[in-house]
Design an enzyme around this catalytic site. Structure first.
Site, PDB file in Angstrom:
ATOM      1  CG  PHE A 124      -2.487   3.450   8.398  1.00 46.16           C
ATOM      2  CD1 PHE A 124      -1.034   2.416   8.067  1.00 46.16           C
ATOM      3  CD2 PHE A 124      -2.261   2.488   9.865  1.00 46.16           C
ATOM      4  CE1 PHE A 124      -1.433   1.354   7.938  1.00 46.16           C
ATOM      5  CE2 PHE A 124      -2.094   1.424  10.170  1.00 46.16           C
ATOM      6  CZ  PHE A 124      -1.312   0.517   9.102  1.00 46.16           C
TER       7      PHE A 124
ATOM      8  CB  VAL B 149      -0.695   0.241   1.271  1.00 50.09           C
ATOM      9  CG1 VAL B 149      -1.330   1.169   1.040  1.00 50.09           C
ATOM     10  CG2 VAL B 149      -2.201  -0.724   1.448  1.00 50.09           C
TER      11      VAL B 149
ATOM     12  CB  SER C 138       4.916  -3.313   2.990  1.00 55.24           C
ATOM     13  OG  SER C 138       5.601  -4.354   3.137  1.00 55.24           O
ATOM     14  CB  CYS C 139       1.523   0.570   5.085  1.00 57.57           C
ATOM     15  SG  CYS C 139       0.784   2.320   4.457  1.00 57.57           S
ATOM     16  CB  VAL C 140       5.578   2.382   2.288  1.00 54.25           C
ATOM     17  CG1 VAL C 140       6.629   2.368   2.791  1.00 54.25           C
ATOM     18  CG2 VAL C 140       5.315   2.507   0.269  1.00 54.25           C
TER      19      VAL C 140
END
Length: 125
Positions: free
Chosen positions: A85, A77, A104-106
Site C-alpha cells: 500500500f 484500487v 477505495s483500496c482493497v
C-alpha cells in the site's frame, strides 16, 4: 446516451467489456492493469513499476475522452498485497497532486493475468 470509449493508448479490453463508457458528462473506466499498450505484454516489476504503468494508461484513457486525472472524482484500487500500500500510494500521489479523488483500496486474492494492481476510475468531463 452512452458512448463506448476505445483507445490504443491504453490496454485493449481482454474480454466482453469496454475500456470506458461516457454518459451524462461522466466517464466510467474499466479496471486498468499493467499491460504495455504498445505490445500487449504485462509490465514486469514490483508494485511501483506496475502502478506507474496502470496510472499512465488510465491517464491516456481519460485524455482520449477529453478529460484528465484532474477531473477524477473516485478511484478503486485493487492490490494483491496490502503490504504494498505505501509504495503504491507514493506512485499514486505523483498522478493526483491536488483535490485528490475519493478512493477505495482493497486487497484481493488474485487479479487478471496475476498482476499486482488494477485501478478503475470515474471522472467528470
Amino acid at each position: 446516451m452512452k458512448k463506448v470509449i476505445s483507445t490504443t493508448k491504453a490496454p485493449a479490453a481482454i474480454g466482453p467489456y469496454s475500456q470506458a463508457i461516457e454518459i451524462n458528462n461522466m466517464v466510467y473506466t474499466s479496471g486498468v492493469i499493467p499491460i504495455n499498450p504498445e505490445n500487449g505484454t504485462i509490465v514486469e516489476g514490483d508494485i511501483t513499476v506496475q502502478a506507474e504503468r496502470v496510472l499512465k494508461s488510465l491517464s491516456a484513457l481519460l485524455e482520449s475522452c477529453g478529460t484528465s486525472m484532474d477531473n477524477v472524482v473516485k478511484t478503486t484500487v485493487f492490490i494483491k498485497n496490502m503490504n504494498d500500500f505505501a509504495a503504491m500510494n507514493d506512485v499514486y500521489a505523483r498522478f493526483f497532486t491536488k483535490d485528490c479523488p475519493a478512493r477505495s483500496c482493497v486487497e484481493v486474492a488474485r487479479l487478471p493475468k496475476d498482476v499486482l494492481i488494477e485501478i478503475e476510475a470515474i471522472a467528470a468531463l
